[in-house]
Design a protein around this motif. Structure first.
Motif, PDB file in Angstrom:
ATOM      1  N   ALA A  28       0.832  -1.207   0.000  1.00 31.05           N
ATOM      2  CA  ALA A  28       0.000   0.000   0.000  1.00 31.05           C
ATOM      3  C   ALA A  28       0.864   1.254   0.000  1.00 31.05           C
ATOM      4  N   ILE A  29       1.955   1.227   0.764  1.00 30.20           N
ATOM      5  CA  ILE A  29       2.878   2.362   0.783  1.00 30.20           C
ATOM      6  C   ILE A  29       3.471   2.581  -0.608  1.00 30.20           C
ATOM      7  N   THR A  30       3.827   1.493  -1.285  1.00 28.85           N
ATOM      8  CA  THR A  30       4.365   1.604  -2.639  1.00 28.85           C
ATOM      9  C   THR A  30       3.327   2.191  -3.586  1.00 28.85           C
ATOM     10  N   TRP A  31       2.085   1.725  -3.479  1.00 28.16           N
ATOM     11  CA  TRP A  31       1.034   2.270  -4.341  1.00 28.16           C
ATOM     12  C   TRP A  31       0.855   3.767  -4.092  1.00 28.16           C
ATOM     13  N   LEU A  32       0.823   4.177  -2.851  1.00 29.39           N
ATOM     14  CA  LEU A  32       0.660   5.599  -2.532  1.00 29.39           C
ATOM     15  C   LEU A  32       1.829   6.419  -3.069  1.00 29.39           C
ATOM     16  N   ALA A  33       3.031   5.898  -2.916  1.00 27.17           N
ATOM     17  CA  ALA A  33       4.211   6.625  -3.385  1.00 27.17           C
ATOM     18  C   ALA A  33       4.202   6.792  -4.893  1.00 27.17           C
ATOM     19  N   ARG A  34       3.663   5.804  -5.610  1.00 30.22           N
ATOM     20  CA  ARG A  34       3.689   5.826  -7.067  1.00 30.22           C
ATOM     21  C   ARG A  34       2.462   6.478  -7.679  1.00 30.22           C
ATOM     22  N   ASN A  35       1.526   6.908  -6.862  1.00 27.91           N
ATOM     23  CA  ASN A  35       0.269   7.466  -7.385  1.00 27.91           C
ATOM     24  C   ASN A  35      -0.060   8.825  -6.788  1.00 27.91           C
ATOM     25  N   ALA A  36       0.979   9.598  -6.497  1.00 24.44           N
ATOM     26  CA  ALA A  36       0.765  10.904  -5.869  1.00 24.44           C
ATOM     27  C   ALA A  36      -0.162  11.781  -6.698  1.00 24.44           C
TER      28      ALA A  36
END
Length: 427
Positions: free
Chosen positions: A223-231
């Motif tokens: 989830a952290i990766t998704w958030l980081a990649r979808n700012a």
């Protein structure tokens, strides 16, 4: 609880199919899981390289495992990864050694309070190795030397996650998130994966108002990766729901977003209350599943979490007893039904403006009263029209109308459709 349906049985069959795979936060087990889910809904799979900075975290090395066992002096495997992927401490480093039981004990994990069960344990970010076994098995091991073998690799690779998007009438998004990192645990979280997948299939059969984005990712780091990649996408996310522990026989539990008053919170409270299902609504805490990432202060998204018995709330949690028999087709169908009902409300909960706001408009000459003739719910439908007209001030949504009037949301939405058709209100 919803009766057994074909969908409940189908979701249970998907849980059974996914259950044996050895998953972790990275590796081929996640890819194999997504390959199967991709047979049900098309997925866009993302591979994020080891070492990638994602917010305050770094994508770790990829872990894969081929075999692992503890064998006695006669060569009998007394603990065997081939029997269950729970038998190995997740992310165990490779080991090939022979050692006495007294030394091996420091690497063995059991559940003394449930001596027949095998625990689920991991060591993602600390180099370690170990085995999980039942206390009964451990108690039956004689002193002596044991061969210990873990055929695993920790190497630069990728973190894998996937998305499925159901296009809506608007670009604003609802995210539905589930985690795909737990091995041989049926309720936590293959039940959530199954419900998410069948929900995606249902939404694709209609033209939803919102765009629905389904996220299949490893817990926390995914989830952290998704958030980081979808700012750039975050501002489009208007609502969200994390699905976990979705198939046990317990009562439904909705955990509210960090905001506590997000629209998704109000919708789930309304749907659960009016459906008269046994349920609990609990406050947000910064511990649990990935709602805590989506709701972290910098993002503060309106994302809640729907489960049946919450995480760590049942003895079988994170043990071998969380197997397909622990998951009920009826419960899966019921969880799916709640999601279906909630998103139907969310999709139709819009604000309207009364185009004839000075006094009550004449409904009869517009054919609205005649349309109610002979209906058993004519009085309710008439009251719904009057309430919608009264609260169509651009400030109140249809959920506000339903809650204030005490009328069913479906009746309120039908009234809004009729009033729109007559040119008396507009969205």
């Amino acid at each position: 609880m919803a009766p057994v349906t074909g969908l409940g049985e189908e979701m249970h069959a998907l849980v059974e199919r996914l259950y044996p795979l050895c998953r972790s936060i990275t590796g081929d087990g996640v890819r194999a899981t997504l390959d199967i889910v991709g047979e049900y809904v098309p997925l866009q799979v993302h591979e994020v390289p080891t070492g990638t900075q994602v917010l305050d975290w770094t994508v770790p090395q990829e872990w894969n495992i081929r075999d692992a066992y503890v064998a006695d002096a006669a060569g009998n495997r007394v603990v065997d990864f081939a029997a269950s992927s729970l038998h190995v401490l997740g992310y165990s480093v490779p080991v090939a050694a022979t050692m006495p039981l007294s030394e091996l004990r420091g690497h063995l994990h059991t559940l003394p309070d449930h001596p027949a069960w095998v625990p689920y344990r991991t060591s993602y970010y600390t180099p370690e190795w170990g085995f999980c076994l039942s206390q009964e098995t451990l108690d039956g091991l004689p002193d002596g030397d044991y061969e210990v073998r873990i055929d695993s690799t920790l190497a630069d690779g990728h973190l894998t996650y996937a998305e499925h998007v159901v296009p809506g009438q608007v670009a604003d998004e609802v995210i539905v998130s589930c985690h795909v990192c737990h091995p041989a645990l049926a309720n936590d979280n293959m039940a959530g994966v199954a419900v998410a997948t069948y929900l995606a299939r249902e939404l694709a059969e209609r033209s939803p108002y919102y765009t629905y984005r389904f996220i299949y990712a490893p817990g926390t780091i995914g989830a952290i990766t998704w958030l980081a990649r979808n700012a750039e996408r975050i501002e489009r996310v208007k609502h969200g729901l994390v699905l976990a522990c979705a198939g046990d026989r317990g009562r439904l539990t909705y955990k509210q977003s960090r905001r506590g008053d997000a629209e998704i919170d109000r919708v789930l409270r309304h749907v659960l209350r009016t459906s008269e299902r046994p349920h609990d609504v609990v406050e947000f805490t910064p511990y649990g599943y990935d709602e805590r990432q989506y709701c972290s202060p910098g993002f503060d998204l309106g994302v809640g979490s729907l489960s049946r018995t919450p995480y760590a709330g049942y003895p079988e949690y994170h043990t071998s007893a969380d197997n397909p028999d622990f998951v009920s087709p009826e419960a899966l169908a019921d969880t799916l039904a709640v999601c279906r009902e909630a998103f139907a409300v969310l999709d139709r909960n819009r604000r309207y403006v009364n185009l004839s706001p000075y006094g009550e408009p004449q409904l009869g000459r517009r054919g609205l009263y005649e349309s109610l003739g002979g209906r058993s719910d004519a009085k309710q439908a008439q009251m719904a029209m009057l309430w919608v007209l009264s609260l169509s001030d651009g400030e109140h949504g249809l959920l506000d109308v339903a809650e204030r009037s005490g009328l069913p949301f479906d009746a309120v939405a039908a009234a809004a459709d009729a009033l729109c058709g007559a040119g008396l209100i507009k969205a």
